[in-house]
Design an enzyme around this catalytic site. Structure first.
Site, PDB file in Angstrom:
ATOM      1  N   TYR A 126       3.483 -25.344 -39.105  1.00  0.00           N
ATOM      2  CA  TYR A 126       3.703 -25.944 -40.424  1.00  0.00           C
ATOM      3  C   TYR A 126       2.510 -26.785 -40.865  1.00  0.00           C
ATOM      4  O   TYR A 126       2.643 -27.639 -41.723  1.00  0.00           O
ATOM      5  CB  TYR A 126       4.946 -26.854 -40.398  1.00  0.00           C
ATOM      6  CG  TYR A 126       6.280 -26.145 -40.458  1.00  0.00           C
ATOM      7  CD1 TYR A 126       6.633 -25.189 -39.513  1.00  0.00           C
ATOM      8  CD2 TYR A 126       7.208 -26.468 -41.447  1.00  0.00           C
ATOM      9  CE1 TYR A 126       7.871 -24.566 -39.545  1.00  0.00           C
ATOM     10  CE2 TYR A 126       8.449 -25.845 -41.493  1.00  0.00           C
ATOM     11  CZ  TYR A 126       8.773 -24.900 -40.534  1.00  0.00           C
ATOM     12  OH  TYR A 126      10.002 -24.299 -40.569  1.00  0.00           O
TER      13      TYR A 126
ATOM     14  N   LYS B 210       5.892 -20.069 -26.218  1.00  0.00           N
ATOM     15  CA  LYS B 210       5.719 -18.616 -26.178  1.00  0.00           C
ATOM     16  C   LYS B 210       4.313 -18.394 -25.625  1.00  0.00           C
ATOM     17  O   LYS B 210       3.476 -17.730 -26.240  1.00  0.00           O
ATOM     18  CB  LYS B 210       5.904 -18.045 -27.601  1.00  0.00           C
ATOM     19  CG  LYS B 210       5.924 -16.532 -27.674  1.00  0.00           C
ATOM     20  CD  LYS B 210       7.125 -15.899 -27.005  1.00  0.00           C
ATOM     21  CE  LYS B 210       6.915 -14.389 -26.918  1.00  0.00           C
ATOM     22  NZ  LYS B 210       7.945 -13.709 -26.105  1.00  0.00           N
TER      23      LYS B 210
ATOM     24  N   ASP C 196      12.088 -16.747 -26.626  1.00  0.00           N
ATOM     25  CA  ASP C 196      13.041 -15.630 -26.738  1.00  0.00           C
ATOM     26  C   ASP C 196      14.098 -15.721 -25.647  1.00  0.00           C
ATOM     27  O   ASP C 196      15.297 -15.556 -25.885  1.00  0.00           O
ATOM     28  CB  ASP C 196      12.308 -14.282 -26.720  1.00  0.00           C
ATOM     29  CG  ASP C 196      11.285 -14.154 -25.600  1.00  0.00           C
ATOM     30  OD1 ASP C 196      10.964 -15.181 -24.959  1.00  0.00           O
ATOM     31  OD2 ASP C 196      10.812 -13.025 -25.348  1.00  0.00           O
TER      32      ASP C 196
ATOM     33  N   ASP D  97      12.643 -25.168 -35.182  1.00  0.00           N
ATOM     34  CA  ASP D  97      13.358 -24.943 -36.442  1.00  0.00           C
ATOM     35  C   ASP D  97      14.402 -23.844 -36.231  1.00  0.00           C
ATOM     36  O   ASP D  97      15.580 -23.994 -36.583  1.00  0.00           O
ATOM     37  CB  ASP D  97      12.365 -24.531 -37.527  1.00  0.00           C
ATOM     38  CG  ASP D  97      13.059 -24.108 -38.804  1.00  0.00           C
ATOM     39  OD1 ASP D  97      14.028 -24.784 -39.199  1.00  0.00           O
ATOM     40  OD2 ASP D  97      12.646 -23.091 -39.404  1.00  0.00           O
TER      41      ASP D  97
ATOM     42  N   ASP E 235      18.880 -24.123 -35.748  1.00  0.00           N
ATOM     43  CA  ASP E 235      19.929 -23.435 -36.521  1.00  0.00           C
ATOM     44  C   ASP E 235      20.901 -22.741 -35.562  1.00  0.00           C
ATOM     45  O   ASP E 235      22.120 -22.781 -35.752  1.00  0.00           O
ATOM     46  CB  ASP E 235      19.322 -22.385 -37.458  1.00  0.00           C
ATOM     47  CG  ASP E 235      19.011 -22.952 -38.840  1.00  0.00           C
ATOM     48  OD1 ASP E 235      18.783 -24.167 -38.928  1.00  0.00           O
ATOM     49  OD2 ASP E 235      19.002 -22.184 -39.822  1.00  0.00           O
TER      50      ASP E 235
HETATM   51  C1  IPM Z   1      14.834 -27.450 -41.543  1.00  0.00           C
HETATM   52  C2  IPM Z   1      14.674 -26.515 -42.685  1.00  0.00           C
HETATM   53  C3  IPM Z   1      13.302 -26.627 -43.275  1.00  0.00           C
HETATM   54  C4  IPM Z   1      12.265 -26.394 -42.223  1.00  0.00           C
HETATM   55  C5  IPM Z   1      13.156 -25.691 -44.449  1.00  0.00           C
HETATM   56  C6  IPM Z   1      13.953 -26.174 -45.627  1.00  0.00           C
HETATM   57  C7  IPM Z   1      11.742 -25.391 -44.799  1.00  0.00           C
HETATM   58  O1  IPM Z   1      14.932 -25.221 -42.274  1.00  0.00           O
HETATM   59  O2  IPM Z   1      14.755 -28.659 -41.753  1.00  0.00           O
HETATM   60  O3  IPM Z   1      15.098 -27.001 -40.447  1.00  0.00           O
HETATM   61  O4  IPM Z   1      12.052 -25.285 -41.764  1.00  0.00           O
HETATM   62  O5  IPM Z   1      11.637 -27.351 -41.811  1.00  0.00           O
HETATM   63 MG    MG Z   2      15.612 -25.101 -40.323  1.00  0.00          MG
END
Ligand code: IPM
Ligand code: MG
Length: 355
Positions: free
Chosen positions: A138, A189, A222, A246, A250
């Site tokens: 990022y 990785k 992975d 990230d 999720d």
């Molecule tokens: C998170 C989100 C963000 C990220 C998005 C909105 C770009 O997915 O906070 O995990 O990837 O940082």
């Molecule tokens: Mg995210």
């Protein structure tokens, strides 16, 4: 009386529904505690603001925010704008500009919640995912050339610096040390990504020597996804790069029952700048305006903010109230299989705080 000054940025989508819920809960807990109070100031920044002013926040936005003790943030993202515009216009400038390099995301199956992992309960899934939050994939370094031509090229460069990696390792080890199991798993990785990720491996081993009381292991990103699903109880704290964490966070939120409950802290550990607290779920335009967004992600986020502000006891009480509501199982939003609204769940948490 201790006063905490909080900048509130609901921003987009359901951020505008869950953040007011979180503010109500924070106000309620401060009133009950009596030893501290909040001063909230809400900023209308985000995609609507962009349509009016041409930017997601004013050019001096960071200067304005700097005076606050913490930032309580909703979500960015709007169907009318490219995601990279909204993200790079608000959330990332705050994370990077305030050097909030320590992102962490607890994930746990709360009492009464049936996650997608059959038969697994709280003790089997109790993780913190630590995310490097200012560089890596990022970093924003790269570029595009020869647009629209057959030879068009785009480069997205991952940047890993020794200071950047060292500090996230120390942050992760520090968190792991405070947990009963004291286990930190390095996720990389480094088989395929042979420069930056190998630097991660090396620095992890170096910093581990400073924390002999923390057990360590290593896993490729992975492979760790299968371990999260099949053997969740073998993990405790995980540290990974900006993009890897990230994705893993999720997965972690879904495995713990719903994306709607996951909290995030974006921490500047040196406290030179304010830290930022947000639910992980995003703007969720599909359910916006229906009043059914789950406020628990934001309320759990408020717990992290209380801890950061030195109000750990109040944070524990609030976490207890969240768990009371999930355990009772009567007042849950549709993402958790219930029929309650955002406001009803918020009222239930406030009621569970008692007097
Ligand atoms: C998170 C989100 C963000 C990220 C998005 C909105 C770009 O997915 O906070 O995990 O990837 O940082
Ligand atoms: Mg995210």
């Amino acid at each position: 009386m201790r006063t905490h000054r909080i900048a509130v940025i609901p921003a987009d989508g359901i951020g505008k529904e869950v953040i007011p819920a979180g503010v109500r809960v924070l106000q309620a807990i401060a009133e009950r505690d009596g030893a501290f109070r909040f001063e909230f100031r809400t900023f209308p920044w985000g995609s609507d603001y962009y349509h009016e002013h041409g930017h997601m926040m004013p050019p001096d936005g960071l200067e304005t925010l700097r005076a606050f003790d913490a930032i309580f943030f909703g979500a960015v993202g709007h169907p009318s704008l490219p995601d990279h515009i909204t993200l790079w216009g608000l959330r990332l400038p705050i994370c990077q500009g305030f050097d909030q390099y320590g992102n962490y995301r607890p994930a746990r199956i709360l009492p009464g919640i049936a996650g997608p992992l059959r038969g697994r309960t709280g003790r089997d899934l109790d993780w913190i995912i630590v995310r490097e939050n200012t560089e890596g994939e990022y970093s924003g370094v790269g570029g595009r050339a020869h647009r629209g031509l057959p030879g068009e090229v785009a480069m997205e460069v991952s940047v890993f610096t020794r200071p950047g990696v060292e500090r996230i390792m120390r942050f992760a080890f520090g968190l792991a040390r405070k947990r009963p199991r004291r286990l930190l798993t390095l996720v990389t990785k480094s088989n395929a990504q042979r420069h930056g990720m190998v630097l991660w491996d090396e620095i992890f081993a170096e910093v581990a020597r400073e924390f002999p009381d923390v057990a360590t292991d290593r896993m490729l990103v992975d492979a760790v996804t299968t371990r999260m699903v099949l053997k969740p109880g073998t993990l405790d704290v995980l540290v990974a790069s900006n993009l890897h964490a990230d994705i893993l966070s999720d997965l972690a939120a879904a495995l713990s029952g719903s994306l709607g409950i996951g909290p995030t802290a974006n921490i500047n550990p040196e406290r030179t700048y304010p830290s930022m607290f947000e639910p992980i779920h995003g703007s969720a335009f599909d359910i916006m305006g229906k009043g059914i967004a789950n406020p628990l992600g934001t309320i759990w986020t408020a717990v992290l903010m209380l801890e950061h502000l030195g109000e750990g006891e109040a944070g524990e009480r609030l976490m207890g109230a969240i768990e009371k509501v999930t355990r009772a199982g009567k007042t849950l939003t549709p993402d958790l299989g219930g029929t309650a609204t955002t406001v009803e769940v918020t009222d239930a948490v406030i009621a569970a705080l008692g007097n």
